[in-house]
Design an enzyme around this catalytic site. Structure first.
Site, PDB file in Angstrom:
ATOM      1  N   THR A 197       1.873   8.177  -0.523  1.00  0.00           N
ATOM      2  CA  THR A 197       2.728   9.333  -0.209  1.00  0.00           C
ATOM      3  C   THR A 197       3.416   9.912  -1.430  1.00  0.00           C
ATOM      4  O   THR A 197       4.109  10.921  -1.323  1.00  0.00           O
ATOM      5  CB  THR A 197       3.792   8.930   0.833  1.00  0.00           C
ATOM      6  N   HIS A 198       3.269   9.257  -2.599  1.00  0.00           N
ATOM      7  CA  HIS A 198       3.822   9.811  -3.825  1.00  0.00           C
ATOM      8  C   HIS A 198       2.951   9.381  -5.004  1.00  0.00           C
ATOM      9  O   HIS A 198       2.140   8.476  -4.884  1.00  0.00           O
ATOM     10  CB  HIS A 198       5.274   9.350  -4.041  1.00  0.00           C
ATOM     11  N   THR A 199       3.067  10.055  -6.105  1.00  0.00           N
ATOM     12  CA  THR A 199       2.286   9.849  -7.336  1.00  0.00           C
ATOM     13  C   THR A 199       0.845  10.342  -7.168  1.00  0.00           C
ATOM     14  O   THR A 199       0.414  11.270  -7.859  1.00  0.00           O
ATOM     15  CB  THR A 199       2.278   8.379  -7.791  1.00  0.00           C
ATOM     16  N   ILE A 200       0.070   9.714  -6.303  1.00  0.00           N
ATOM     17  CA  ILE A 200      -1.308  10.158  -6.077  1.00  0.00           C
ATOM     18  C   ILE A 200      -1.284  11.499  -5.337  1.00  0.00           C
ATOM     19  O   ILE A 200      -0.575  11.654  -4.334  1.00  0.00           O
ATOM     20  CB  ILE A 200      -2.097   9.100  -5.293  1.00  0.00           C
TER      21      ILE A 200
END
Length: 227
Positions: free
Chosen positions: A97-100
């Site tokens: 849900t974050h970074t990628i």
């Protein structure tokens, strides 16, 4: 495009179930496997029963624990005397849900079910294992997220989504599941955790079955025997 779905039919699926049922029930004593349930790398204790259309993947359950109809138990280690209601899900999988940038698995990993992947390995790789203690009741339609630990004696209310660890002998519920109350007094919980009745011999439970009907009787019995 040819895929395995062409080979699926009611007869072949029934035969697979019969073979699975015979294989596991021959290996484990006092095990009952319900109609059309599917088991992949599953381990059992004694006196287990699995309902109809259950799927177990890379999971184990202890003595007397059961799983009701239509549940999917994946990547789970479950203790003894657990009651799993219908349509329960454990370790359903997490997406980043974050970074990628994308939540689609073809972008960040290489699962076999995707027709094309953009990676050669999994760059998300979350901890999937779910740990369920002893004497836990998970009610119908609940989901236990990847990596969660549910303590001994806990209860998960129906239709809950558990996204954080559950303390022993607590009741949680909701989306996401939150603390509702403790099941017993603190001193009673301490005795239950110390005595670990689920690890005692069946003969002991059988001979002392009356004290299980009231927490005060159970508590007083163990306080008396500790003196």
């Amino acid at each position: 495009m040819f895929d395995r779905s062409y080979l699926q039919n009611p007869l072949s699926e029934y035969l697979k179930w019969v073979i699975t049922k015979m294989k596991y029930q021959r290996k484990y004593q006092f095990l009952k496997i319900g109609y059309m349930s599917k088991l992949f790398n599953a381990e059992f204790g004694k006196y287990n029963w699995i309902g109809n259309n259950v799927i177990m993947i890379n999971s184990s359950i202890g003595d007397f624990s059961y799983i009701s109809d239509d549940s999917v138990i994946s990547e789970t280690i479950m203790g003894k005397f657990c009651s799993i209601g219908p349509n329960v899900r454990t370790a359903p999988g997490k997406h980043p849900t974050h970074t990628i940038v994308s939540t689609h698995p073809a972008i960040y990993s290489n699962p076999s079910y995707c027709l094309k992947n953009f990676q050669t390995k999994d760059y998300h790789n979350p901890i999937r294992n779910v740990i369920i203690g002893n004497d836990v009741w998970i009610c119908a339609n609940s989901i236990i997220a990847d990596g969660i630990k549910v303590g001994d004696g806990a209860i998960v209310a129906a239709n809950s989504v558990v996204t954080a660890d559950v303390e022993p002998y607590t009741i949680v519920g909701g989306v996401p599941a939150k603390f509702i109350r403790k099941r017993f007094k603190d001193e009673q919980i301490d005795i239950l955790e110390q005595s670990k009745w689920w690890d005692k011999k069946i003969e002991w439970i059988d001979n002392n079955s009356d004290i299980f009907l009231n927490i005060e009787d159970y508590y007083n019995h163990h306080i008396k025997n500790k003196k």
